[in-house]
Design an enzyme around this catalytic site. Structure first.
Site, PDB file in Angstrom:
ATOM      1  N   ARG A 117     -10.079  15.822  18.044  1.00  0.00           N
ATOM      2  CA  ARG A 117     -10.193  16.754  19.173  1.00  0.00           C
ATOM      3  C   ARG A 117     -11.596  17.365  19.219  1.00  0.00           C
ATOM      4  O   ARG A 117     -12.130  17.623  20.294  1.00  0.00           O
ATOM      5  CB  ARG A 117      -9.122  17.837  19.108  1.00  0.00           C
ATOM      6  CG  ARG A 117      -8.978  18.513  20.449  1.00  0.00           C
ATOM      7  CD  ARG A 117      -7.690  19.273  20.620  1.00  0.00           C
ATOM      8  NE  ARG A 117      -6.551  18.406  20.551  1.00  0.00           N
ATOM      9  CZ  ARG A 117      -5.451  18.676  19.864  1.00  0.00           C
ATOM     10  NH1 ARG A 117      -5.362  19.799  19.193  1.00  0.00           N
ATOM     11  NH2 ARG A 117      -4.447  17.832  19.860  1.00  0.00           N
ATOM     12  N   ARG A 132     -15.990  14.041   4.875  1.00  0.00           N
ATOM     13  CA  ARG A 132     -14.524  13.859   4.951  1.00  0.00           C
ATOM     14  C   ARG A 132     -14.022  13.565   6.362  1.00  0.00           C
ATOM     15  O   ARG A 132     -12.882  13.869   6.695  1.00  0.00           O
ATOM     16  CB  ARG A 132     -13.791  15.113   4.444  1.00  0.00           C
ATOM     17  CG  ARG A 132     -13.907  15.330   2.962  1.00  0.00           C
ATOM     18  CD  ARG A 132     -13.272  16.637   2.548  1.00  0.00           C
ATOM     19  NE  ARG A 132     -13.395  16.802   1.118  1.00  0.00           N
ATOM     20  CZ  ARG A 132     -12.377  16.719   0.261  1.00  0.00           C
ATOM     21  NH1 ARG A 132     -11.171  16.498   0.705  1.00  0.00           N
ATOM     22  NH2 ARG A 132     -12.578  16.862  -1.019  1.00  0.00           N
ATOM     23  N   GLU A 180       1.681  28.953  13.844  1.00  0.00           N
ATOM     24  CA  GLU A 180       0.684  27.915  13.553  1.00  0.00           C
ATOM     25  C   GLU A 180       0.325  28.071  12.085  1.00  0.00           C
ATOM     26  O   GLU A 180       1.136  28.623  11.340  1.00  0.00           O
ATOM     27  CB  GLU A 180      -0.520  28.013  14.526  1.00  0.00           C
ATOM     28  CG  GLU A 180      -1.102  29.384  14.716  1.00  0.00           C
ATOM     29  CD  GLU A 180      -2.055  29.802  13.642  1.00  0.00           C
ATOM     30  OE1 GLU A 180      -1.604  30.570  12.753  1.00  0.00           O
ATOM     31  OE2 GLU A 180      -3.231  29.427  13.678  1.00  0.00           O
ATOM     32  N   ASP A 211       5.026  23.107  21.264  1.00  0.00           N
ATOM     33  CA  ASP A 211       6.471  22.958  21.113  1.00  0.00           C
ATOM     34  C   ASP A 211       7.128  24.335  21.108  1.00  0.00           C
ATOM     35  O   ASP A 211       6.585  25.288  20.568  1.00  0.00           O
ATOM     36  CB  ASP A 211       6.815  22.180  19.838  1.00  0.00           C
ATOM     37  CG  ASP A 211       6.059  22.676  18.616  1.00  0.00           C
ATOM     38  OD1 ASP A 211       4.832  22.441  18.549  1.00  0.00           O
ATOM     39  OD2 ASP A 211       6.663  23.328  17.760  1.00  0.00           O
ATOM     40  N   ARG A 264     -11.002  29.518  17.315  1.00  0.00           N
ATOM     41  CA  ARG A 264     -10.040  28.445  17.019  1.00  0.00           C
ATOM     42  C   ARG A 264      -9.338  28.042  18.304  1.00  0.00           C
ATOM     43  O   ARG A 264      -8.878  28.898  19.066  1.00  0.00           O
ATOM     44  CB  ARG A 264      -9.034  28.934  15.978  1.00  0.00           C
ATOM     45  CG  ARG A 264      -7.823  28.060  15.843  1.00  0.00           C
ATOM     46  CD  ARG A 264      -7.005  28.324  14.595  1.00  0.00           C
ATOM     47  NE  ARG A 264      -5.608  27.995  14.775  1.00  0.00           N
ATOM     48  CZ  ARG A 264      -5.112  26.762  14.910  1.00  0.00           C
ATOM     49  NH1 ARG A 264      -5.924  25.707  14.883  1.00  0.00           N
ATOM     50  NH2 ARG A 264      -3.827  26.556  15.080  1.00  0.00           N
ATOM     51  N   VAL A 265      -9.296  26.744  18.563  1.00  0.00           N
ATOM     52  CA  VAL A 265      -8.549  26.214  19.705  1.00  0.00           C
ATOM     53  C   VAL A 265      -7.474  25.294  19.141  1.00  0.00           C
ATOM     54  O   VAL A 265      -7.741  24.151  18.797  1.00  0.00           O
ATOM     55  CB  VAL A 265      -9.462  25.496  20.727  1.00  0.00           C
ATOM     56  CG1 VAL A 265     -10.204  26.499  21.585  1.00  0.00           C
ATOM     57  CG2 VAL A 265     -10.479  24.568  20.061  1.00  0.00           C
ATOM     58  N   GLY A 291      -8.015  22.057  15.092  1.00  0.00           N
ATOM     59  CA  GLY A 291      -7.578  21.579  13.784  1.00  0.00           C
ATOM     60  C   GLY A 291      -7.978  20.133  13.549  1.00  0.00           C
ATOM     61  O   GLY A 291      -8.365  19.742  12.452  1.00  0.00           O
ATOM     62  N   SER A 293      -2.976  24.408  18.374  1.00  0.00           N
ATOM     63  CA  SER A 293      -1.648  24.287  18.967  1.00  0.00           C
ATOM     64  C   SER A 293      -0.706  25.160  18.156  1.00  0.00           C
ATOM     65  O   SER A 293      -0.993  25.529  17.016  1.00  0.00           O
ATOM     66  CB  SER A 293      -1.181  22.839  18.934  1.00  0.00           C
ATOM     67  OG  SER A 293      -1.037  22.420  17.595  1.00  0.00           O
ATOM     68  N   HIS A 329     -18.776  20.932   1.494  1.00  0.00           N
ATOM     69  CA  HIS A 329     -17.987  20.343   2.589  1.00  0.00           C
ATOM     70  C   HIS A 329     -18.773  20.112   3.871  1.00  0.00           C
ATOM     71  O   HIS A 329     -18.251  19.543   4.824  1.00  0.00           O
ATOM     72  CB  HIS A 329     -16.776  21.238   2.893  1.00  0.00           C
ATOM     73  CG  HIS A 329     -16.057  21.655   1.647  1.00  0.00           C
ATOM     74  ND1 HIS A 329     -16.300  22.859   1.010  1.00  0.00           N
ATOM     75  CD2 HIS A 329     -15.147  20.996   0.892  1.00  0.00           C
ATOM     76  CE1 HIS A 329     -15.556  22.928  -0.073  1.00  0.00           C
ATOM     77  NE2 HIS A 329     -14.855  21.830  -0.177  1.00  0.00           N
ATOM     78  N   ARG A 346      -0.588  16.714  25.081  1.00  0.00           N
ATOM     79  CA  ARG A 346      -1.311  17.782  24.386  1.00  0.00           C
ATOM     80  C   ARG A 346      -2.800  17.670  24.686  1.00  0.00           C
ATOM     81  O   ARG A 346      -3.459  18.650  24.988  1.00  0.00           O
ATOM     82  CB  ARG A 346      -1.081  17.690  22.878  1.00  0.00           C
ATOM     83  CG  ARG A 346       0.196  18.365  22.442  1.00  0.00           C
ATOM     84  CD  ARG A 346       0.133  18.744  20.980  1.00  0.00           C
ATOM     85  NE  ARG A 346       0.184  17.602  20.088  1.00  0.00           N
ATOM     86  CZ  ARG A 346       1.301  16.956  19.767  1.00  0.00           C
ATOM     87  NH1 ARG A 346       2.451  17.332  20.266  1.00  0.00           N
ATOM     88  NH2 ARG A 346       1.270  15.935  18.941  1.00  0.00           N
TER      89      ARG A 346
HETATM   90  N1  HPA Z   1       4.717  25.068  13.008  1.00  0.00           N
HETATM   91  C1  HPA Z   1       3.522  25.224  12.468  1.00  0.00           C
HETATM   92  N2  HPA Z   1       2.401  24.892  13.076  1.00  0.00           N
HETATM   93  C2  HPA Z   1       2.488  24.364  14.308  1.00  0.00           C
HETATM   94  C3  HPA Z   1       3.710  24.170  14.928  1.00  0.00           C
HETATM   95  C4  HPA Z   1       4.874  24.547  14.240  1.00  0.00           C
HETATM   96  O1  HPA Z   1       5.991  24.401  14.734  1.00  0.00           O
HETATM   97  N3  HPA Z   1       3.465  23.608  16.130  1.00  0.00           N
HETATM   98  C5  HPA Z   1       2.129  23.465  16.245  1.00  0.00           C
HETATM   99  N4  HPA Z   1       1.528  23.933  15.148  1.00  0.00           N
END
Ligand code: HPA
Length: 240
Positions: free
Chosen positions: A32, A51, A186, A211, A95-96, A28, A98, A12, A225
């Protein structure tokens, strides 16, 4: 000629040994990773693009640092973090990411420092331990990240995160984890922390709340974001 690094290139990652710095920031999203390299690095060099998972190495305030995406989910971060730790001599992965939050004190754009990672996944089953392994962050990285958050004046909490294998979860199990004080959800930290433990390396997951399950009206757009993640990225870069 003997091959000093017989596992390189990996399936990979096509970089050469030494192409990655000791510390790799890991969002992720590949775009980004590109944004971090192009915005913050001096002289970024592309070291991987298998990839479309672009990896870059450059310098930040004179310090050599790399960034590469993890993709989504534990199987994906499991692959990339394992190969970096095991075959590329990487010592630290930050790891950075969301996350969603179900904590009443956390709002969109706040930060979670994942001290521990609960999961509904089976990544740790491979170790055949006679019980339940608790995937945790490296304490040194965690402590310094908290200090940097204090200094930057960002609102953050330190605690457990839930690494779910499902984004679309029929059981909506996040709220079950919330009753145990878990801060947010996450999809990657538990596998990353397992790989760090198994290889004797260091990892930390920093997540910006994108969120909130409690305050859905605050949820961020893709563009917001991008901007609000800048605070988290700077903290991770200072940590590197
Ligand atoms: N669920 C899983 N992963 C996530 C979410 C979520 O609501 N928001 C950002 N990453």
């Amino acid at each position: 000629m003997s091959n000093e690094h017989p596992n390189i290139p990996t399936p990979h990652i096509t970089a050469k040994y030494g192409d990655f710095a000791e510390t790799v920031l890991m969002p992720g999203d590949p775009l980004r990773a590109k944004f971090i390299a192009e915005t913050f690095f001096e002289d970024p060099v592309l070291v991987n693009n298998v990839r479309g998972v672009n990896g870059y190495t450059g310098t930040y305030r004179g310090k050599r640092v790399s960034v590469m995406a993890s993709g989504m989910g534990q199987p994906s971060i499991g692959i990339y973090s394992y190969e970096l730790f095991r075959f590329y001599g990487v010592e630290n992965i930050i790891r950075v990411g969301s996350c969603g939050s179900f904590d009443p004190d956390l709002h969109a754009r706040d930060i979670i420092l994942a001290q521990g990672a609960c999961t509904n996944g089976n990544y740790a089953d491979q170790y055949r331990l006679p019980g339940t392994f608790c995937p945790i962050a490296d304490f040194g990285l965690l402590r310094r990240a908290a200090e940097l958050c204090d200094k930057a004046g960002v609102h953050y909490k330190v605690g457990n995160i839930f690494s779910s294998d499902m984004f679309y979860d029929d059981a909506n199990s996040g709220m079950e984890w919330a009753k145990m004080g878990v801060l947010g959800v996450e999809m990657e930290s538990a596998a990353l922390y397992c790989n760090a433990a198994r290889t004797g390396k260091k990892a930390l997951c920093i997540c910006t709340v994108s969120d909130s399950f409690l305050y859905p009206e605050e949820n961020t757009t893709a563009e917001e974001r991008q901007n609000s993640f800048t605070a988290m990225m700077k903290i991770a870069l200072e940590l590197a």
